[in-house]
Design a protein around this motif. Structure first.
Motif, PDB file in Angstrom:
ATOM      1  N   ILE A 135       0.819  -1.219   0.000  1.00 50.03           N
ATOM      2  CA  ILE A 135       0.000   0.000   0.000  1.00 50.03           C
ATOM      3  C   ILE A 135       0.849   1.264   0.000  1.00 50.03           C
ATOM      4  CG2 ILE A 135      -0.161   0.177   2.512  1.00 50.03           C
ATOM      5  CD1 ILE A 135      -2.971   0.928  -0.061  1.00 50.03           C
ATOM      6  N   SER A 136       2.143   1.148   0.314  1.00 51.59           N
ATOM      7  CA  SER A 136       2.952   2.361   0.492  1.00 51.59           C
ATOM      8  C   SER A 136       3.125   3.155  -0.799  1.00 51.59           C
ATOM      9  CB  SER A 136       4.326   2.010   1.063  1.00 51.59           C
ATOM     10  OG  SER A 136       5.107   1.280   0.139  1.00 51.59           O
ATOM     11  N   GLY A 137       3.069   2.482  -1.950  1.00 51.29           N
ATOM     12  CA  GLY A 137       3.330   3.167  -3.209  1.00 51.29           C
ATOM     13  C   GLY A 137       2.421   4.346  -3.464  1.00 51.29           C
ATOM     14  N   ILE A 138       1.116   4.182  -3.226  1.00 53.76           N
ATOM     15  CA  ILE A 138       0.181   5.260  -3.517  1.00 53.76           C
ATOM     16  C   ILE A 138       0.346   6.404  -2.522  1.00 53.76           C
ATOM     17  CG2 ILE A 138      -1.725   4.244  -2.186  1.00 53.76           C
ATOM     18  CD1 ILE A 138      -1.970   6.182  -5.531  1.00 53.76           C
ATOM     19  N   TYR A 139       0.692   6.092  -1.279  1.00 49.39           N
ATOM     20  CA  TYR A 139       0.967   7.159  -0.301  1.00 49.39           C
ATOM     21  C   TYR A 139       2.218   7.937  -0.705  1.00 49.39           C
ATOM     22  CZ  TYR A 139      -2.482   5.640   3.194  1.00 49.39           C
ATOM     23  OH  TYR A 139      -3.642   5.348   3.862  1.00 49.39           O
ATOM     24  N   LEU A 140       3.267   7.222  -1.040  1.00 45.28           N
ATOM     25  CA  LEU A 140       4.514   7.880  -1.429  1.00 45.28           C
ATOM     26  C   LEU A 140       4.312   8.741  -2.671  1.00 45.28           C
ATOM     27  CD1 LEU A 140       6.810   4.832  -0.750  1.00 45.28           C
ATOM     28  CD2 LEU A 140       7.099   7.074   0.327  1.00 45.28           C
TER      29      LEU A 140
ATOM     30  N   CYS B 271      11.364   7.089   5.017  1.00 45.36           N
ATOM     31  CA  CYS B 271      10.586   5.869   5.151  1.00 45.36           C
ATOM     32  C   CYS B 271      11.413   4.821   5.881  1.00 45.36           C
ATOM     33  CB  CYS B 271      10.104   5.350   3.803  1.00 45.36           C
ATOM     34  SG  CYS B 271      11.414   4.818   2.683  1.00 45.36           S
ATOM     35  N   ALA B 272      10.724   3.868   6.479  1.00 38.05           N
ATOM     36  CA  ALA B 272      11.384   2.804   7.229  1.00 38.05           C
ATOM     37  C   ALA B 272      10.596   1.516   7.075  1.00 38.05           C
ATOM     38  CB  ALA B 272      11.485   3.177   8.711  1.00 38.05           C
ATOM     39  N   ASP B 273      11.298   0.412   7.199  1.00 35.47           N
ATOM     40  CA  ASP B 273      10.670  -0.905   7.113  1.00 35.47           C
ATOM     41  C   ASP B 273      11.568  -1.885   7.854  1.00 35.47           C
ATOM     42  OD1 ASP B 273       8.347  -2.253   5.202  1.00 35.47           O
ATOM     43  OD2 ASP B 273       9.963  -3.653   5.674  1.00 35.47           O
ATOM     44  N   MET B 274      10.973  -2.965   8.362  1.00 28.40           N
ATOM     45  CA  MET B 274      11.780  -3.977   9.036  1.00 28.40           C
ATOM     46  C   MET B 274      12.731  -4.671   8.057  1.00 28.40           C
ATOM     47  SD  MET B 274       8.822  -6.870   9.684  1.00 28.40           S
ATOM     48  CE  MET B 274       9.969  -7.995  10.467  1.00 28.40           C
TER      49      MET B 274
ATOM     50  N   ALA C 111      14.650   0.735  -1.419  1.00 32.09           N
ATOM     51  CA  ALA C 111      14.102   0.754  -2.773  1.00 32.09           C
ATOM     52  C   ALA C 111      13.045   1.852  -2.913  1.00 32.09           C
ATOM     53  CB  ALA C 111      13.508  -0.604  -3.120  1.00 32.09           C
ATOM     54  N   GLN C 112      12.149   1.970  -1.934  1.00 34.96           N
ATOM     55  CA  GLN C 112      11.129   3.013  -1.996  1.00 34.96           C
ATOM     56  C   GLN C 112      11.738   4.401  -1.831  1.00 34.96           C
ATOM     57  OE1 GLN C 112       8.533   2.367  -3.375  1.00 34.96           O
ATOM     58  NE2 GLN C 112       6.882   1.550  -2.094  1.00 34.96           N
ATOM     59  N   ALA C 113      12.739   4.507  -0.947  1.00 31.66           N
ATOM     60  CA  ALA C 113      13.388   5.801  -0.750  1.00 31.66           C
ATOM     61  C   ALA C 113      14.071   6.277  -2.021  1.00 31.66           C
ATOM     62  CB  ALA C 113      14.404   5.701   0.391  1.00 31.66           C
TER      63      ALA C 113
ATOM     64  N   ILE D 203      13.764  10.208  -1.058  1.00 29.86           N
ATOM     65  CA  ILE D 203      13.738  10.482   0.380  1.00 29.86           C
ATOM     66  C   ILE D 203      14.766   9.597   1.078  1.00 29.86           C
ATOM     67  CG2 ILE D 203      11.341  11.238   0.380  1.00 29.86           C
ATOM     68  CD1 ILE D 203      10.541   8.464   1.353  1.00 29.86           C
ATOM     69  N   GLU D 204      14.876   9.722   2.391  1.00 31.11           N
ATOM     70  CA  GLU D 204      15.832   8.932   3.161  1.00 31.11           C
ATOM     71  C   GLU D 204      15.210   7.610   3.595  1.00 31.11           C
ATOM     72  OE1 GLU D 204      18.617  10.636   6.171  1.00 31.11           O
ATOM     73  OE2 GLU D 204      17.304  12.383   5.947  1.00 31.11           O
ATOM     74  N   ALA D 205      16.001   6.548   3.594  1.00 30.66           N
ATOM     75  CA  ALA D 205      15.616   5.276   4.190  1.00 30.66           C
ATOM     76  C   ALA D 205      16.334   5.134   5.516  1.00 30.66           C
ATOM     77  CB  ALA D 205      15.983   4.117   3.268  1.00 30.66           C
ATOM     78  N   MET D 206      15.641   4.613   6.517  1.00 27.91           N
ATOM     79  CA  MET D 206      16.252   4.445   7.832  1.00 27.91           C
ATOM     80  C   MET D 206      15.514   3.356   8.595  1.00 27.91           C
ATOM     81  SD  MET D 206      14.895   8.061   9.458  1.00 27.91           S
ATOM     82  CE  MET D 206      15.711   8.965   8.134  1.00 27.91           C
TER      83      MET D 206
END
Length: 392
Positions: free
Chosen positions: A14-19, A33-36, A43-45, A50-53
């Motif tokens: 679901i994150s794609g449409i929000y991003l 953005c962050a993910d476990m 990849a999304q960042a 944006i930054e991934a963390m």
């Protein structure tokens, strides 16, 4: 401050449409953005600049004002509570939490800290939902007496890459899809007073058939009802039949029909933001009213899983974030609120508990209908997507 800096936790489907949509709204600045799974966040960042963390890093950042919780339902409570404890406003995907008492704790925590807590769905704020609300509020169909609401399909295993959680406790058509229908109904006719329900599991096992899924061919044991029928009594006196099923191959029911003292109303699919509203006056022919020319109503999105002949739909997800940001920054009404999410959560639990016990269930949470979002105010929230943004 004229914007809230946004960090997303959960970079799944679901994150794609929000991003994609967050940069199109005023009052929001997408930062991180962050993910476990670090590689998924990266990849999304990279895709969105944006930054991934890590989750802990994101929550510790002083320059993140609003956390968007897009994790799986079982993680909603923990992530939202951690974000509130870190002093962030929170907007959660539905449901607010899996457990009702946990949902209540989130609402209480946000209010105690002076923070805003929002919850999907925000689709009722789109053009289709606003048009239906206007018709009810101006008396076009009179006082709502009764209605029907139908979501029927054959589940998620044929398109979702990792569909197991849909068929476990906290999933099923009630927790996954009923929030769209219940939030729309509450917006249109007010809070639910009590429920009666029955449920079943039509297929005890599901097989993943998604071609692109690494889990293709795996079998999933179904552990939550996949066919639920409920009668909802609203505080207004209206009675609505709700049918939510993933055991149906095909059907012909409209998403929502409401029957009033002066006419009837068909509400478009509450999973989207636009569509046609149909109205009939005392049994006259149906009149279709197109919401696509209204703010946040134009078709703008297609799912890659749809057949080529399926038309584009209006998908303006993140509208609820913009509404929350406007409330935080300017003191305007907060509509897709945690209290609405909590009421919907209690109704969903009551439906499942009532179905399991055979008893009617009274609803304890009450609230006013969300404030109307005027067209001019909706238009003001949306500044549009960059020319390079993808609509897919």
């Amino acid at each position: 401050m004229d914007t809230l800096n946004v960090g997303i936790v959960g970079c799944g489907n679901i994150s794609g449409i929000y991003l994609q949509n967050i940069p199109a709204y005023r009052g929001l600045s997408l930062r991180a953005c962050a993910d476990m799974r670090p590689e998924v966040a990266q990849a999304q960042a990279s895709r969105h600049g944006i930054e991934a963390m890590s989750v802990d890093q994101l929550l510790a950042r002083d320059d993140i004002d609003l956390v968007v919780n897009l994790t799986i339902p079982s993680a909603h409570f923990g992530v939202s509570l951690a974000a509130l404890s870190a002093g962030k406003h929170v907007f959660s995907e539905k449901p607010l939490a899996v457990d009702f008492e946990q949902g209540r704790k989130l609402v209480d925590e946000a209010e105690a800290r002076g923070l805003l807590l929002g919850c999907a769905p925000d689709t009722f704020l789109g053009a289709g939902g606003r048009l239906a609300r206007n018709l009810i509020d101006d008396g076009s169909v009179g006082h709502i007496l009764s209605g029907t609401a139908f979501l029927m399909s054959h589940g998620m295993e044929h398109w979702h890459p990792d569909p197991e959680f849909f068929f476990k406790p906290g999933g099923g058509p009630i927790f996954d899809m009923a929030p769209y229908y219940l939030s729309t109904l509450v917006n249109l006719i007010g809070p639910v007073k009590r429920v009666f329900a029955m449920s079943s599991i039509g297929f005890p096992e599901r097989i993943v058939t998604t071609e692109s899924s690494p889990r293709k061919g795996e079998r999933i044991t179904v552990e939550t009802p996949t066919n639920v029928m409920a009668l909802l009594e609203f505080a207004s006196g209206a009675q609505v039949t709700l049918c939510m099923s993933w055991d149906v191959w095909k059907h012909g029911h409209p998403a929502i029909e409401l029957y009033g003292t002066e006419g009837s109303l068909r509400v478009p699919d509450p999973n989207f933001f636009g569509g046609h509203v149909e109205v009939t006056d005392r049994g006259s022919d149906w009149r279709a009213l197109d919401s696509s020319a209204m703010p946040l109503g134009a078709p703008n999105w297609r799912s890659p899983n749809w057949a080529p002949d399926v038309p584009a739909r209006a998908n303006y997800r993140a509208l609820g974030l913009a509404d929350l940001a406007n409330a935080a920054l300017r003191g305007t009404p907060h509509r897709s609120s945690g209290r609405l999410g909590l009421h919907v959560l209690e109704v969903m639990h009551s439906i499942l508990e009532g179905a399991a016990t055979g008893q009617q269930k009274a609803i304890t949470t009450m609230l006013e209908r969300p404030a109307v979002l005027a067209d001019d105010d909706a238009a003001e929230l949306w500044k549009g997507l960059p020319q390079t943004a993808s609509a897919a």
